[in-house]
Enzyme design. Structure first.
Site: not given
Ligand code: 5GP
Ligand code: ZN
Length: 116
Positions: A91, A96, A98
């Site tokens: 998911g 990028h 993180h």
């Molecule tokens: P992933 O789903 O890729 O593991 O995590 C991405 C995370 O980035 C999600 O938990 C989502 O809530 C967070 N996220 C997405 N867009 C933004 C944003 O513009 N600012 C911040 N602070 N978090 C974001």
């Molecule tokens: Zn990037």
């Protein structure tokens, strides 16, 4: 590059900063799943864990050296969990690298709720 977290790292998109140095940034997730939900990113663009190489892995080590301090700053006083979603099945929604640092509450143990 049109990358959301590169823009946050560059300060072009605002974020609630928890920790920053020359190499990494930690900021609060916009949609937190726990009282402490901080994202830790390298300032250089690495798409995911699949993009970690001998050439760029020093910044990943640096992230992990700083995570205990970042967790405390974020409000996880009694333990925390580190998660990095990599690819579609996990998911991953932002391409990028993180690391989610999650804590501040007792966390469920299992990935699949039916195991609770
Ligand atoms: P992933 O789903 O890729 O593991 O995590 C991405 C995370 O980035 C999600 O938990 C989502 O809530 C967070 N996220 C997405 N867009 C933004 C944003 O513009 N600012 C911040 N602070 N978090 C974001
Ligand atoms: Zn990037």
């Amino acid at each position: 590059m049109d990358c959301l977290f590169c823009k946050i790292a560059a300060g072009e998109i605002p974020s609630t900063k928890v920790y920053e140095d020359d190499e990494i940034l930690a900021f609060r997730d916009i949609s937190p799943e726990a009282p402490c939900h901080v994202l830790v990113i390298p300032k250089i663009h690495i798409p995911s864990m699949d993009g970690i190489t001998p050439e760029n892995s020093a910044v990943v080590a640096h992230i992990f050296e700083k995570i205990p301090e970042i967790a405390k700053l974020g409000g996880a006083e009694n333990g925390y969990r580190v998660i990095s979603n990599c690819g579609p099945d996990a998911g991953q929604s932002v391409p990028h690298l993180h690391f989610h640092v999650i804590g501040g509450a007792k966390l469920p143990l299992h990935v699949f709720p039916e195991k609770e």
